[in-house]
Every structure is written in C-alpha cells, then in structure tokens.
Design a protein around this motif. Sequence first.
Motif, mmCIF file in Angstrom:
data_model
loop_
_atom_site.group_PDB
_atom_site.id
_atom_site.type_symbol
_atom_site.label_atom_id
_atom_site.label_comp_id
_atom_site.label_asym_id
_atom_site.label_seq_id
_atom_site.Cartn_x
_atom_site.Cartn_y
_atom_site.Cartn_z
ATOM 1 N N MET A 131 0.617 -1.317 -0.038
ATOM 2 C CA MET A 131 0.030 -0.100 0.023
ATOM 3 C C MET A 131 0.984 1.291 0.061
ATOM 4 N N GLU A 132 2.101 1.198 0.818
ATOM 5 C CA GLU A 132 2.880 2.251 0.972
ATOM 6 C C GLU A 132 3.472 2.711 -0.565
ATOM 7 N N GLU A 133 3.985 1.394 -1.116
ATOM 8 C CA GLU A 133 4.715 1.497 -2.548
ATOM 9 C C GLU A 133 3.714 2.063 -3.520
ATOM 10 N N LEU A 134 2.435 1.575 -3.366
ATOM 11 C CA LEU A 134 1.426 2.137 -4.481
ATOM 12 C C LEU A 134 0.996 3.370 -4.208
ATOM 13 N N GLY A 135 0.833 3.858 -2.970
ATOM 14 C CA GLY A 135 0.513 5.431 -2.683
ATOM 15 C C GLY A 135 1.457 6.257 -2.863
ATOM 16 N N GLY A 136 2.907 5.778 -3.117
ATOM 17 C CA GLY A 136 3.895 6.574 -3.458
ATOM 18 C C GLY A 136 3.922 6.792 -5.096
ATOM 19 N N LYS A 137 3.395 5.593 -5.598
ATOM 20 C CA LYS A 137 3.433 5.685 -7.192
ATOM 21 C C LYS A 137 2.218 6.405 -7.334
ATOM 22 N N LEU A 138 1.031 6.250 -6.750
ATOM 23 C CA LEU A 138 -0.037 7.095 -7.320
ATOM 24 C C LEU A 138 0.148 8.856 -6.934
ATOM 25 N N ASN A 139 1.015 9.128 -5.782
ATOM 26 C CA ASN A 139 1.248 10.310 -5.477
ATOM 27 C C ASN A 139 2.233 10.867 -6.484
ATOM 28 N N HIS A 140 3.035 10.176 -7.091
ATOM 29 C CA HIS A 140 3.880 10.360 -8.332
ATOM 30 C C HIS A 140 3.158 10.850 -9.526
ATOM 31 N N ILE A 141 2.024 9.971 -9.968
ATOM 32 C CA ILE A 141 1.265 10.090 -10.872
ATOM 33 C C ILE A 141 0.565 11.351 -10.800
ATOM 34 N N ILE A 142 -0.073 11.274 -9.554
ATOM 35 C CA ILE A 142 -1.112 12.697 -9.471
ATOM 36 C C ILE A 142 -0.311 14.091 -9.495
ATOM 37 N N ASN A 143 1.066 13.981 -9.100
ATOM 38 C CA ASN A 143 1.616 15.189 -9.182
ATOM 39 C C ASN A 143 2.162 15.597 -10.447
ATOM 40 N N HIS A 144 1.829 14.628 -11.361
ATOM 41 C CA HIS A 144 2.491 14.669 -12.733
ATOM 42 C C HIS A 144 1.223 14.906 -13.803
#
Length: 580
Positions: A131-144
């Motif tokens: 979940m933490e790994e996925l959250g980091g990826k989602l956060n990266h996507i949302i910020n881009h």
Amino acid sequence: MFLIPKTTLVKDAMSKDFIMVYEEDKLKLCLEEMLKNNLTDIFVIDENKNIRGLLTLTDIAKIKIKKLNEYLPIKNFMSKEIVTVTKDISLLECRNIMIKNKIARLPVVENRSLIGVIRVEQLRDYFYMKMEELGGKLNHIINHIYEAVCVVDKEGIVVIWNKNSEKLYKVLAKDIIGKKLKDFFPKAILLKVLETRMGVADVYHCPPRKDTDVVVSAHPIFIDGEFVGAVSTDRDITQVKKLSYQLEKANSTLKFLENEVKKFSSSNFGNIIGKSQKLIKTIETARQVAKTNASILILGESGTGKEVFARAIHDYSQREGLFVPVNCSAIPSELFESEFFGYEAGAFTGASKKGKIGIFELANNGTVFLDEIADLPMHMQAKLLRVLQEKEIRRVGGEKTININVRIISATNKNLKKMSEEETFREDLYYRLNVVELSLPPLRERDGDIVLLIHNFLKEMCEQNNKKIPQIEREVIDILQNYEWRGNIRELKNTIEHLVVLSKDDTITKELVPNYIMEKVNKKIKKEEYPMDLNKAVLKVEIDTIKRALKISGGNKAKAAKLLNIPRSTLYYKMDLYKI
C-alpha cells in the motif's frame, strides 16, 4: 504496468522460522521451546514428519486457565483440524483463506511435510508495504497530471492536493491538506458538489488570479454505495485561450486579407495617378508625414480617392500591421462599439460563442482608416478619443484592457471644423484627428490628369472584361476633359467602364458617351460662346452674370443686387426685362 503489484507467491514470502515437535513430546517441553524462540505457534508432526496438529499461545492460555497437566504428550492438547496451503498459491489467496476460516496462520506443506508458514503478521506487513509503495506511485502520478487535482472527504477536508494545484492556486499542499477547503476557497465548485452530490463537467470558473482562466470538472466519490467525498480537476486554459485568440486573430486577418485581395483585383488600383501641381504638392506632404505616428485628416469631395490616398500613406509608412478601412456611415449605431473594440463570448444576445476581435485589434501596429468620420455617433466619438489618448481598448463584455499601437487616418467630404463649432462633432476629437490635414483637389482642378486616368482605367477595364484595348477618338477625350466630373475619379472610372463594355470595332466613338455628359458639355460650350455682335455679347454677359449672382445668393435679390453692385430696383428692372 508498474502500478499493478506483482503476484507474490507463498514460496517467496513464507517464513521458515517455525518449531516442529513430535506427538509424544511433553507439553511443558513444547512451551519452553516456544518461549525460547519467541514464537506464538508450534507444529506437531508424526514419525514420518507429516504435520498432525497445531498449538498456539491462545491454546496454551486456555490450558493454563484449566490447570491441566503439562507433562502429558502435546497430542492431547493440539488442534487437529488445521488448514494448510501449498507453496505455489498467492498471498492474496492466503489472506482470503484466513478471513474465511478465522485463523491467524497457514502451514505450508509439500508432500504432507511442513516447509514453511504464513502468519497474519506477515500478510499485514506485506500489504502495508505494498500500500505504501502503491501510494507513492499514485502520488507521483497525481503530481504529474496536467490538471490541478483536489480530493476532499465527506467533511470537506482536503486529502489530496497535487503539485499543479499548488502552482495554479499558490497554496502549498502542507498548508491545506488536513484542513477544510472552504477556509481557503469559499466559492469552490467542489464544495457545491460535496453539498449536492452531483457532478459537473467543464465549468468555466472565476479565475483565482486575474491572469488565469480555469475550467473545472468535479464529481462525488461513492465506494460500495457509500458517499465518501469528492474530487475535482481544474484545468488552466490560459495558454489554450491565448492560442485560441491568436488563431482567431489569424483567421480574421486571413479573411480580411482575402477581402482586400478581392478589392485590389476589382475596384482599387492601389496607386495614385496624376502629375498636376496640386496633387504633387499633396503627395509630397503625405510622404513627409507618412513615417510619423501623426493622425491625418484627409479632406476632399466624394470620389477624389481618399481611401487610395490613405492606403498609399500606410504602404509608405512601412508599418508592420494591416491597413483596415472602415466606413463609419455604413455601421449601424448599435454595433459601433462591438465592431471597433470586439466582444467576448456571450457578451450579448446573438454574439458569437467564440467572441470576436475588433477593428483596432485587427489593425494593431498598422493603420485604421476612418472614412466618413463626420458620421461617427457622438457616444462613439468620446470612446474613440479615449482610445487615441490611452492607446488601449476593452472588448465588449470583457474585463481585460488590451494595449494597441494604431495609426489613425480619417477622411470626410464635410466641413468638420464647422461641425465642431456647431457642436455636432467633438472639438477635442477634431484636433486629435487633424494633426496633419491633407486636401485632395477635385478632378476638375487637376490639369492634365484626366487623360492619364482615362488611359489607366481603359487598360484596367479591358483586362477585367477580357477585351482588347480600343482606340479612343480625340473628340471623346476632348468631351471628357471639358466635363466637370462632380463625382470625380469614381465617376470617371465608371464612365470608362461604360465606354469599354459598349465599344465595337475596337474604337470608342462620341456616340458611346453618356447623354448626361454630352448635355453638360454642350451647355458649357454654348455658355462660353459669345456672338460677334458686341451689343448681343454684352447682353449675354449681363444675363449670365445676374443668373450667377442669384444662384450664389440663393435667390435673395437684396444680396444679389449687392453682389452685382447695383440698386435693388435696377435688378428688378433687368430681371423683368430679360424674363429671368
């Protein structure tokens, strides 16, 4: 895809840290092993090392409560109904098995022998990590994501605020996440969606800053039918709008140029033709002021070529922008403002959905030619004066001011100075427009130019009508030179076209000349002819002079007598004598 977690198998995640005891081993010994290894479970096997049962700390707690004999074999206390898994199933399947059977561990067996164990702690740590790994990826996507993204919970508290939200609204994520959105943006569309639980799409939103334009889409979030919050994506369309405006301007310019090309190919010859002294003097003045920014007022009778002159000044000035002619008498009063300044989309009923650029924007860095300036309505005179002073405009229905750099050339066949004195034309605007005044001589005062214009128009009209250039009789030229040309160049051009289209046998003869021209010329010739008899000649001069005085005085006999320098009684006598 990198967002989708890889399927993790039991063999890659199972723990090999476990205790195995035989069925006949004493319970006390098993307890000591569990404490020694700090484990919460112990597995019981038979002599063939096949798993036979399981004992957990929960089971031991029950034994202690019941105070059972700890020296009995463990087989008397173990759970025999155990659920096992193989090493090739996924951890997600293990999770589902544990939930279904309400157990906290799964022995992993191969050929009935224990090779590992999956405990609930492992699953929890594994899924938390994912979940933490996925959250980091989602956060990266949302910020881009190009749009500004905002997510609030059902209480209106911000839970997601991406980088483009920070950029667009100038609020940092650390300052807004965990706080109520309405404290920062009380008019946010997302708050309405939160209240109504109904989505909106592509709604133009009042810009957070004056220099931005924003389109918002917002939708409620339901999970398994339960309302949990709302999400919005705010798109900065400032650049898109600028590009749209530039495209609109380019299209308007292209359309304008197409119309101008048509004009050049049909009615405008684009050059000033003539060598008379009056014309040459006016051209010299125009050439001198052309490369300045001074406003120019061109005066002249109808048909003297005021627009041609204005265009020549613009071309000689080498200004980068367009030459945009406007006939002030042809624009309806209610459309003046939108035509001159343009309008925004939806500015008024019937307005284009895309808006429209006005004359001044179209002519930016160029020249606006205001023909028939005397017909400009008073309310527009005040607005034109302000544009000339401030050098900026505002579209109808718009809020932004647009800087312009436009040279004004105006023209009229009326006495603008007299109109300003009579307060039918603004005096301050008159002086603004009349920095340099050019007076175009009428054709009848341009000695020698009529013949030049005749030959020029003859060639032009023949090309347009696909005809061979005909010969023109000398008598026809003499007639045209003797005509007064009240309609000036325009009238001459129309007359030449008349002669060209009616000519036969490649010759233009006297018979083709319009009757009204012949009548005027004959009358003029007759008027200028005097009889050889001196008494009759004097009589004719006297009659013509009296008629001329009456015409000048507008039929006022007292004024006519004064002009003739004779008593009024003498005038009455002569008028009666000559039947005038």
